[in-house]
Motif scaffolding. Structure first.
Motif, short mmCIF file in Angstrom:
data_model
loop_
_atom_site.label_atom_id
_atom_site.label_comp_id
_atom_site.label_asym_id
_atom_site.label_seq_id
_atom_site.Cartn_x
_atom_site.Cartn_y
_atom_site.Cartn_z
N LYS A 127 0.83 -1.21 0.00
CA LYS A 127 0.00 0.00 0.00
C LYS A 127 0.86 1.26 0.00
O LYS A 127 0.48 2.27 -0.58
N ALA A 128 2.03 1.19 0.61
CA ALA A 128 2.89 2.37 0.75
C ALA A 128 3.79 2.61 -0.47
O ALA A 128 4.26 3.73 -0.66
N HIS A 129 4.02 1.57 -1.26
CA HIS A 129 4.97 1.67 -2.39
C HIS A 129 4.34 1.07 -3.63
O HIS A 129 4.09 -0.14 -3.69
N GLN A 130 4.12 1.90 -4.64
CA GLN A 130 3.41 1.44 -5.83
C GLN A 130 4.14 0.36 -6.60
O GLN A 130 3.52 -0.38 -7.37
N GLN A 131 5.44 0.19 -6.39
CA GLN A 131 6.20 -0.83 -7.11
C GLN A 131 6.24 -2.18 -6.38
O GLN A 131 6.84 -3.13 -6.88
N ILE A 132 5.61 -2.25 -5.22
CA ILE A 132 5.56 -3.51 -4.46
C ILE A 132 4.13 -4.06 -4.51
O ILE A 132 3.17 -3.35 -4.24
N TYR A 133 4.03 -5.34 -4.85
CA TYR A 133 2.76 -6.05 -4.87
C TYR A 133 2.83 -7.14 -3.81
O TYR A 133 3.89 -7.66 -3.51
N ALA A 134 1.68 -7.47 -3.24
CA ALA A 134 1.63 -8.45 -2.15
C ALA A 134 0.89 -9.70 -2.58
O ALA A 134 -0.06 -9.64 -3.35
N SER A 135 1.37 -10.83 -2.07
CA SER A 135 0.64 -12.08 -2.24
C SER A 135 0.78 -12.86 -0.95
O SER A 135 1.65 -12.60 -0.13
N VAL A 136 -0.10 -13.84 -0.76
CA VAL A 136 -0.03 -14.68 0.42
C VAL A 136 -0.45 -16.08 0.01
O VAL A 136 -1.29 -16.27 -0.87
N GLY A 137 0.19 -17.05 0.60
CA GLY A 137 -0.15 -18.44 0.35
C GLY A 137 0.38 -19.30 1.47
O GLY A 137 0.99 -18.81 2.41
N VAL A 138 0.14 -20.56 1.35
CA VAL A 138 0.62 -21.51 2.36
C VAL A 138 1.82 -22.24 1.77
O VAL A 138 1.73 -22.80 0.68
N HIS A 139 2.92 -22.22 2.50
CA HIS A 139 4.12 -22.91 2.03
C HIS A 139 3.84 -24.42 2.05
O HIS A 139 3.21 -24.92 2.98
N PRO A 140 4.31 -25.15 1.05
CA PRO A 140 3.98 -26.57 0.96
C PRO A 140 4.45 -27.44 2.11
O PRO A 140 3.91 -28.52 2.33
#
Length: 70
Positions: A55-68
């Motif tokens: 949200k603070a930096h337009q060049q950073i995107y976020a993702s989330v998942g569960v590590h296998p």
């Protein structure tokens, strides 16, 4: 050439070598042609930190998942 880091953990970068500044680290990365980042979060516990960076930096995107292995 524009480079996109498609898998990073930018929320865990030691910013000491950049004067403690995320902006300084991002500027250094841009000097190396790395212009965008997909910050991968492997658990919900730390997602707020990752999402805040996005949200603070337009060049950073976020993702989330569960590590296998979890």
């Amino acid at each position: 050439m524009k480079i996109i880091d498609s898998h990073c953990h930018i929320d865990r970068v030691d910013l000491d070598q950049f004067g403690g500044s995320m902006e300084s680290m991002l500027a250094h990365a841009k000097d190396l042609s790395v212009e965008e980042f997909l910050c991968v979060c492997i658990d919900l516990e730390h997602f707020d930190d990752v999402f805040s960076l996005a949200k603070a930096h337009q060049q950073i995107y976020a993702s989330v998942g569960v590590h296998p292995v979890e």
